[in-house]
Design a protein around this motif. Structure first.
Motif, PDB file in Angstrom:
ATOM      1  N   SER A 114       0.821  -1.212   0.000  1.00  0.00           N
ATOM      2  CA  SER A 114       0.000   0.000   0.000  1.00  0.00           C
ATOM      3  C   SER A 114       0.858   1.266   0.000  1.00  0.00           C
ATOM      4  CB  SER A 114      -0.932   0.010   1.213  1.00  0.00           C
ATOM      5  OG  SER A 114      -0.193   0.207   2.403  1.00  0.00           O
ATOM      6  N   ARG A 115       2.145   1.121  -0.322  1.00  0.00           N
ATOM      7  CA  ARG A 115       3.021   2.290  -0.341  1.00  0.00           C
ATOM      8  C   ARG A 115       4.173   2.073  -1.303  1.00  0.00           C
ATOM      9  NH1 ARG A 115       4.996   3.541   5.163  1.00  0.00           N
ATOM     10  NH2 ARG A 115       6.668   4.673   4.151  1.00  0.00           N
ATOM     11  N   LEU A 168       4.449   7.723  -1.534  1.00  0.00           N
ATOM     12  CA  LEU A 168       3.018   7.522  -1.745  1.00  0.00           C
ATOM     13  C   LEU A 168       2.624   6.413  -0.778  1.00  0.00           C
ATOM     14  CD1 LEU A 168       2.895   7.533  -5.639  1.00  0.00           C
ATOM     15  CD2 LEU A 168       1.716   9.160  -4.144  1.00  0.00           C
ATOM     16  N   ASN A 169       1.757   6.728   0.182  1.00  0.00           N
ATOM     17  CA  ASN A 169       1.361   5.701   1.149  1.00  0.00           C
ATOM     18  C   ASN A 169      -0.153   5.664   1.309  1.00  0.00           C
ATOM     19  OD1 ASN A 169       1.110   8.041   2.639  1.00  0.00           O
ATOM     20  ND2 ASN A 169       2.704   7.570   4.075  1.00  0.00           N
ATOM     21  N   ASP A 170      -0.591   4.644   2.006  1.00  0.00           N
ATOM     22  CA  ASP A 170      -2.033   4.410   2.176  1.00  0.00           C
ATOM     23  C   ASP A 170      -2.733   4.339   0.820  1.00  0.00           C
ATOM     24  OD1 ASP A 170      -1.690   4.479   4.960  1.00  0.00           O
ATOM     25  OD2 ASP A 170      -1.973   6.652   5.011  1.00  0.00           O
ATOM     26  N   ILE A 171      -2.096   3.681  -0.144  1.00  0.00           N
ATOM     27  CA  ILE A 171      -2.671   3.548  -1.484  1.00  0.00           C
ATOM     28  C   ILE A 171      -3.884   2.628  -1.411  1.00  0.00           C
ATOM     29  CG2 ILE A 171      -2.284   2.709  -3.835  1.00  0.00           C
ATOM     30  CD1 ILE A 171       0.725   3.421  -3.390  1.00  0.00           C
ATOM     31  N   ASN A 172      -5.025   3.161  -1.834  1.00  0.00           N
ATOM     32  CA  ASN A 172      -6.272   2.391  -1.850  1.00  0.00           C
ATOM     33  C   ASN A 172      -6.686   2.246  -3.315  1.00  0.00           C
ATOM     34  OD1 ASN A 172      -9.065   1.732  -1.941  1.00  0.00           O
ATOM     35  ND2 ASN A 172      -9.284   2.418   0.181  1.00  0.00           N
ATOM     36  N   ARG A 173      -6.472   1.063  -3.851  1.00  0.00           N
ATOM     37  CA  ARG A 173      -6.727   0.842  -5.282  1.00  0.00           C
ATOM     38  C   ARG A 173      -8.224   0.815  -5.608  1.00  0.00           C
ATOM     39  NH1 ARG A 173      -1.924  -0.859  -8.141  1.00  0.00           N
ATOM     40  NH2 ARG A 173      -0.251  -1.128  -6.652  1.00  0.00           N
ATOM     41  N   SER A 203      -4.697   8.060  -2.381  1.00  0.00           N
ATOM     42  CA  SER A 203      -3.453   7.850  -1.665  1.00  0.00           C
ATOM     43  C   SER A 203      -3.114   9.105  -0.886  1.00  0.00           C
ATOM     44  CB  SER A 203      -2.320   7.537  -2.656  1.00  0.00           C
ATOM     45  OG  SER A 203      -1.084   7.429  -2.010  1.00  0.00           O
ATOM     46  N   GLY A 222       1.935   8.287  -9.482  1.00  0.00           N
ATOM     47  CA  GLY A 222       0.711   7.833  -8.815  1.00  0.00           C
ATOM     48  C   GLY A 222      -0.512   7.901  -9.706  1.00  0.00           C
ATOM     49  N   LEU A 277      -4.445   6.425  -9.840  1.00  0.00           N
ATOM     50  CA  LEU A 277      -5.098   7.083  -8.714  1.00  0.00           C
ATOM     51  C   LEU A 277      -5.950   8.245  -9.218  1.00  0.00           C
ATOM     52  CD1 LEU A 277      -2.128   7.121  -6.177  1.00  0.00           C
ATOM     53  CD2 LEU A 277      -4.089   5.561  -6.218  1.00  0.00           C
ATOM     54  N   ILE A 327      -4.977  12.372  -4.488  1.00  0.00           N
ATOM     55  CA  ILE A 327      -3.825  12.237  -3.602  1.00  0.00           C
ATOM     56  C   ILE A 327      -3.878  13.398  -2.621  1.00  0.00           C
ATOM     57  CG2 ILE A 327      -1.314  12.175  -3.429  1.00  0.00           C
ATOM     58  CD1 ILE A 327      -1.242  10.970  -6.256  1.00  0.00           C
TER      59      ILE A 327
END
Length: 190
Positions: free
Chosen positions: A69-70, A89-94, A99, A127, A133, A136
């Motif tokens: 997720s990052r 880039l963190n907390d990536i929610n596909r 993010s 991203g 994404l 962001i």
């Protein structure tokens, strides 16, 4: 603080003044010295209150290497291949296509050189373009006027304020939540 050279010269994302490459466990010495133990000015802007040992840094790097997720990038100056900071880039929610992004320039001597702006644009482009994404966001402390100016110049919009969010050296500070959407970024940077 002594400047450390980057051992590897593998350019993942290439800019004019800097390039980004993925953080790797082989970076532990450099990261432990300059990354997590950055100078006071950088610590204030990032709200970093702890000081970390090499062992703690190594555990941290190992834990994030397997986190899907990052994506952690080191910011490297093209002038001398020295590591000047990181952008993540963190907390990536596909599913929701969003993010969070964060950035740190490790030493005050590298502020105002355009490294952060260029690193943010490269990471945002990655991203939006590679992770597909849509949104962001970031959080910036209210006293970081330079950072707020850069984020607004890039295209981030203010969304709200988290009151008394950071306690640092006997004071509370507000955090400003900002975001940029994919179409806003593309209109300005592509």
């Amino acid at each position: 603080m002594e400047k450390h050279k980057s051992i590897k010269i593998e350019k993942f994302l290439d800019g004019d003044k800097i390039y980004l490459r993925r953080l790797d466990i082989s970076d532990i010495e450099i990261y432990a010295d300059s990354g997590v133990n950055m100078d006071l000015e950088s610590r204030i802007f990032t709200g970093t209150v702890g000081v970390f040992t090499k062992s703690q840094s190594e555990k941290y790097i190992n834990s994030i290497m397997s986190d899907s997720s990052r994506i952690d990038f080191l910011i490297i100056s093209k002038e001398d291949n020295s590591i000047v900071g990181e952008v993540v880039l963190n907390d990536i929610n596909r599913n929701s296509r969003n993010s969070n992004i964060r950035i740190a320039i490790f030493e005050g001597e590298n502020f105002g050189k355009g490294y952060g702006t260029e690193a943010m644009i490269l990471a945002l482009d990655y991203g939006f373009g590679m992770f597909n994404l849509h949104r962001i966001d970031l959080t910036v402390y209210d006293f970081n006027e330079r950072g707020i100016h850069v984020y607004e110049k890039i295209g981030f919009k203010r969304e709200g304020v988290l009151r008394d969010y950071l306690y640092f050296n006997h004071n509370y500070y507000d955090a400003i939540v900002m975001s940029i959407l994919e179409d806003e970024f593309r209109e300005s940077h592509l």
